[in-house]
Design an enzyme around this catalytic site. Structure first.
Site, PDB file in Angstrom:
ATOM      1  N   LYS A   1       0.799  -1.225   0.000  1.00  0.00           N
ATOM      2  CA  LYS A   1       0.000   0.000   0.000  1.00  0.00           C
ATOM      3  C   LYS A   1       0.837   1.282   0.000  1.00  0.00           C
ATOM      4  O   LYS A   1       0.407   2.309  -0.545  1.00  0.00           O
ATOM      5  CB  LYS A   1      -0.962   0.005   1.191  1.00  0.00           C
ATOM      6  CG  LYS A   1      -2.099  -0.990   1.072  1.00  0.00           C
ATOM      7  CD  LYS A   1      -3.094  -0.825   2.208  1.00  0.00           C
ATOM      8  CE  LYS A   1      -4.259  -1.778   2.077  1.00  0.00           C
ATOM      9  NZ  LYS A   1      -5.287  -1.556   3.114  1.00  0.00           N
TER      10      LYS A   1
ATOM     11  N   ASP B   1     -10.072   2.971   2.027  1.00  0.00           N
ATOM     12  CA  ASP B   1     -10.183   2.310   3.331  1.00  0.00           C
ATOM     13  C   ASP B   1     -10.863   3.208   4.355  1.00  0.00           C
ATOM     14  O   ASP B   1     -11.840   2.831   5.001  1.00  0.00           O
ATOM     15  CB  ASP B   1      -8.813   1.898   3.845  1.00  0.00           C
ATOM     16  CG  ASP B   1      -8.255   0.662   3.158  1.00  0.00           C
ATOM     17  OD1 ASP B   1      -9.055  -0.173   2.707  1.00  0.00           O
ATOM     18  OD2 ASP B   1      -7.025   0.545   3.077  1.00  0.00           O
TER      19      ASP B   1
END
Length: 280
Positions: free
Chosen positions: A66, A102
């Protein structure tokens, strides 16, 4: 030929994303296919180039890529840049553009289930890792500013608050201090891996001072009800697991790729079926 999407990570075989996204493609008659790609860290740069070369339209990013993927992208959304992590990549005019859904997925799920006006509430976030950062910064970006961080190493939490580009009234506590001050908080958000299978009997903090009718949220969804949520429920708290966060972050990614916001209930049902569980 179907449009190709996917998720990259290592490991990746456990991911629920393929079945969730492919079911959404089918439900909406979208001619797409979502595939899991096991990519080791040393192969990440080649993989990102290769996915563009073979015509991938977009993909999700999970552990451990990420942060490492950011310099390999052509553009990055300001919120993802602030968070320092990307979980969704979109092909826009032949450029890879990185986003982070997220935190947005979490806040969407929280607003859906919180039994009141969230914006003025006093929030405690447990943890200072990547998930905590995404949630903390997204809450702050939406004007929820009374956010305290509690972490095993308070210095890491303090650095996270200091780096936040949004206005917050944030304090930092050790986990022990948070336990003692728990009655001050309306919303408690647990972002660590403590309580995840197979160590299902563990809890990050004790709940002796939990406020009556507080809202306890745990981003873990395997198990669907952690010991922390079980104990909070016994004390009369509202509880929420991480399933809706997972579904909403996926739905927001799906929308960025296709322009269509999918049926989140249908996506949730598919994941629940895969987990062999039922709603708590």
């Amino acid at each position: 030929m179907k449009k190709l999407f996917g998720v990259i990570g290592a490991p990746i075989a456990h991911s629920m994303s393929p079945v969730m996204h492919n079911s959404a493609f089918a439900a909406l008659n979208v001619d797409g296919y979502y595939h899991p790609f096991h990519i080791q860290p040393d192969d990440l740069a080649d993989a990102v180039k290769g996915m563009k070369a073979i015509g991938v339209e977009g993909f999700n990013v999970t552990i451990p890529h990420k942060t490492a993927i950011i310099p390999l992208l052509d553009k990055i959304d300001p919120l993802a840049e602030a968070i320092g992590a990307v979980n969704t990549v979109v092909r826009e005019e032949d450029q890879w553009v990185g986003y982070n859904t997220d935190g947005l997925g979490y806040v969407r799920a929280l607003r859906e289930e919180y039994p009141g006006v969230l914006d003025d509430q006093h929030v405690l976030v447990i943890g200072a890792g990547g998930a905590a950062r995404a949630i903390f910064y997204t809450l702050a970006s939406e004007g929820i500013s009374r956010i305290t961080l509690a972490n095993r190493t308070p210095e890491k939490a303090k650095a996270m608050i200091e780096a936040c580009p949004y206005e917050v009234e944030g304090a930092v506590w050790s986990l022990e201090e948070a336990e003692e001050k728990l009655a001050e908080y309306d919303v408690i958000i647990q972002t660590t891996s403590i309580g995840m299978a197979p160590k299902v009997e563990e809890m990050p903090i004790a709940l002796d001072h939990l406020k009556a009718m507080a809202f306890m949220s745990d981003i873990i969804y395997n198990p669907l009800e952690t010991k922390l949520l079980q104990e909070a429920k016994k004390q009369g708290a509202y509880t929420q697991n991480g399933l809706k966060m997972f579904v909403y972050q996926g739905a927001l990614a799906f929308e960025k790729w296709t322009g269509i916001f999918p049926d989140v209930q249908q996506m949730e049902n598919v994941v629940l079926q895969q987990l062999g569980g039922k709603r708590c």
